[in-house]
Design an enzyme around this catalytic site. Structure first.
Site, PDB file in Angstrom:
ATOM      1  CB  THR A  41       8.198  35.730   2.836  1.00 16.66           C
ATOM      2  OG1 THR A  41       8.055  34.615   3.334  1.00 16.66           O
ATOM      3  CG2 THR A  41       9.441  36.654   3.081  1.00 16.66           C
ATOM      4  CG  LEU A  42       3.378  37.842  -0.439  1.00 16.40           C
ATOM      5  CD1 LEU A  42       3.387  38.343  -1.617  1.00 16.40           C
ATOM      6  CD2 LEU A  42       2.253  37.994   0.530  1.00 16.40           C
ATOM      7  N   GLY A 182       5.327   8.173  10.410  1.00 17.27           N
ATOM      8  CA  GLY A 182       4.504   8.409   9.302  1.00 17.27           C
ATOM      9  C   GLY A 182       5.019   8.157   7.830  1.00 17.27           C
ATOM     10  CB  ILE A 186       5.542  15.303   4.232  1.00 17.11           C
ATOM     11  CG1 ILE A 186       4.813  15.865   3.479  1.00 17.11           C
ATOM     12  CG2 ILE A 186       6.604  16.219   4.968  1.00 17.11           C
ATOM     13  CD1 ILE A 186       3.478  17.135   4.085  1.00 17.11           C
ATOM     14  CB  VAL A 239       5.725   6.633  17.796  1.00 10.33           C
ATOM     15  CG1 VAL A 239       6.469   7.592  19.003  1.00 10.33           C
ATOM     16  CG2 VAL A 239       6.777   6.195  16.797  1.00 10.33           C
ATOM     17  CB  ILE A 273       1.122  11.615  11.641  1.00 10.49           C
ATOM     18  CG1 ILE A 273       0.600  12.886  12.556  1.00 10.49           C
ATOM     19  CG2 ILE A 273       2.126  10.719  12.313  1.00 10.49           C
ATOM     20  CD1 ILE A 273      -0.063  12.779  13.594  1.00 10.49           C
ATOM     21  CG  ASP A 315      -3.600  22.376   1.916  1.00 14.85           C
ATOM     22  OD1 ASP A 315      -3.891  21.931   0.564  1.00 14.85           O
ATOM     23  OD2 ASP A 315      -2.673  22.307   2.369  1.00 14.85           O
ATOM     24  CG  HIS A 451      13.749   5.618 -29.729  1.00 14.61           C
ATOM     25  ND1 HIS A 451      13.478   4.560 -28.675  1.00 14.61           N
ATOM     26  CD2 HIS A 451      14.933   5.643 -30.198  1.00 14.61           C
ATOM     27  CE1 HIS A 451      14.660   4.015 -28.766  1.00 14.61           C
ATOM     28  NE2 HIS A 451      15.565   4.344 -29.563  1.00 14.61           N
TER      29      HIS A 451
END
Length: 472
Positions: A41-42, A182, A186, A239, A273, A315, A451
């Site tokens: 899937t996209l 972490g 996320i 850890v 992490i 990314d 308001h």
């Protein structure tokens, strides 16, 4: 190769938020466009196993928590809910399917060709996908990122005991005791989901505070709120190993500086992490490209790599790993390829933690602003307003958090905004837009806000920059 002999004008590698947006925008601009994607899937990580499914579970778990842990009762609503985890997961899956299917529809609508498979460069204008070689005048690398592994802790999503963020979105039972390795965005979001659904949650963080990179006051306040909600914190710890023993996991944990090792026996572990760029298998060297010491593809201001005709966004390129950053870069890179002017202001990229309350920021932290001024604390002015003094928050019995505005002392121009409150993720958009237009704190302070709304806290924080808040 002559220009007319290319299969496509633009070939985008990856159909995540950056890639699919780049492909659609390129097609809208009249360029013959294809997108290579190996998933069924996209939508990439974000739509399939990231932003979207996590927000669905955050919403569902918030509703359950409100009904079962007192907020309903505050308003005279007596409820004793029971959790059907399977139905909650089904609703999450349905939402993912609707959105990924929507991207496929947009590809067809805009005549973007989806080439299914993994892409590997043959040269600067050619990639191989399976047995097929595809050529393009311009190629955009938008391959995203994947979970960073932790030595000594082997993730096994299928086993369901030691999982990464993908596995944590698909657990078939509520953990008895979940350890989140972490204390970043996320881990805190997914830890919040399972805590609200009944798990004991312990966060193990190498640093001495949660949420690295965020404003110092925000980090301290968020830590206090997570503790208040029942999350246990093991800060300045790491850890060093994990072993699955039946339905338990034995974790070895020690202080970050070393020593004082202890073993925790828990039901589930989430490794969170960080993330690393996806470049494995791309054969970048065949295109004349290399990655930097962070594994990223270096680019210039226009998203060009060091090789003519190859671009990179999202990314896989430097900058924050955020879906909305990738989306904006996708539009900009397509416009640059088409000969227009595509620009992303990387100084104004908001970040949000979708816990409850939400945490959001844009621009410089107070610490960064002072550092940028050479350590001169008088070079900035800070206004802060507590949600406790906001009428809508008080009426809703929803008073955790604050809004903070950081301005240049000389020009009054806003250089950073940070906030914690239930609507921070939405409210931060106003701050980003104000900063994009070069607003001063006075501009915001003299803008009429409806308001009663949570957003009035932003106005009051701006007024506080010059020491003039009304309701504090």
């Amino acid at each position: 190769m002559a220009e007319h002999s290319y299969d496509y004008d633009v070939l985008v590698i990856g159909a995540g938020p950056g890639g699919y947006v780049a492909a659609i925008r390129a097609a809208q601009l009249g360029l013959k466009t294809a997108c290579v994607e190996s998933r069924e899937t996209l939508g990439g990580t974000c739509l399939n196993v990231g932003c979207i499914p996590s927000k669905a579970l955050l919403h569902g778990s918030e509703l359950f928590d409100e009904a079962s842990n007192g907020h309903f009762a505050t308003w005279g609503i007596d409820a004793k809910p029971t959790l059907d985890l399977g139905r909650m997961m089904d609703e999450k899956t349905k939402a993912v399917g609707e959105l990924t299917g929507g991207i496929e529809f947009l590809f067809k609508k805009n005549k973007v060709t989806w080439i299914k498979g993994h892409a590997a460069f043959e040269d600067a204008h050619s990639v191989k996908v399976g047995d097929e070689t595809v050529t393009a005048k311009d190629i955009v690398i938008a391959t995203g990122s994947s979970v960073t592994p932790l030595p000594g802790v082997d993730v096994d999503n299928a086993g369901g005991r030691i999982v990464d963020s993908t596995g944590a979105l698909d657990l078939t039972e509520v953990p008895d005791h979940l350890v989140v390795i972490g204390g970043g965005v996320i881990g805190l979001e997914l830890g919040s989901v399972w805590r609200r659904l009944g798990a004991k949650v312990t966060v193990v963080e190498f640093l001495d505070q949660l949420l690295p990179g965020m404003d110092g006051e925000v980090r301290k306040e968020s830590q206090k709120l997570f503790k208040k909600q029942g999350m246990e914190m093991m800060l300045s710890h790491k850890v060093t190993g994990a072993k699955v023993k039946g339905k338990k996991v034995a974790l070895t944990v020690e202080k970050s500086a070393g020593g004082d090792e202890q073993t925790l026996e828990v039901s589930h572990v989430l490794v969170s992490i960080g993330r690393r760029p996806n470049t494995d298998g791309l054969a970048l060297d065949k295109a004349g490209l290399q990655v930097n010491n962070r594994g990223q593809v270096e680019i210039d201001h226009d998203f060009r790599t060091g090789v003519d005709g190859i671009w990179a966004i999202g990314d896989v390129a430097p900058g924050p790993m955020l879906a909305h950053k990738a989306e904006d870069e996708g539009i900009a890179v397509a416009e640059n390829i088409a000969g227009l002017t595509g620009i992303v202001n990387h100084d104004v990229i908001p970040s949000v933690v979708y816990t409850l309350p939400e945490i959001a920021g844009v621009g410089l932290t107070q610490e960064e602003a002072i550092e940028k001024a050479g350590g001169d604390k008088k070079a900035i002015k800070v206004g802060k307003f507590p949600m406790m003094a906001n009428s809508r928050a008080k009426a809703n019995r929803d008073t955790d958090g604050f809004v903070k505005v950081i301005a240049d002392a000389e020009t009054d121009r806003v250089i950073g905004v940070w906030m914690i409150n239930s609507l921070a993720g939405t409210m931060i958009a106003q701050a980003a837009q104000a900063m994009e237009f070069g607003a001063t704190s006075e501009d915001i302070a003299y803008t009429c806000h409806a308001h009663p709304t949570h957003a009035e806290a932003f106005k009051e924080a701006a007024m506080a920059v010059t020491g003039k808040p009304i309701h504090m």
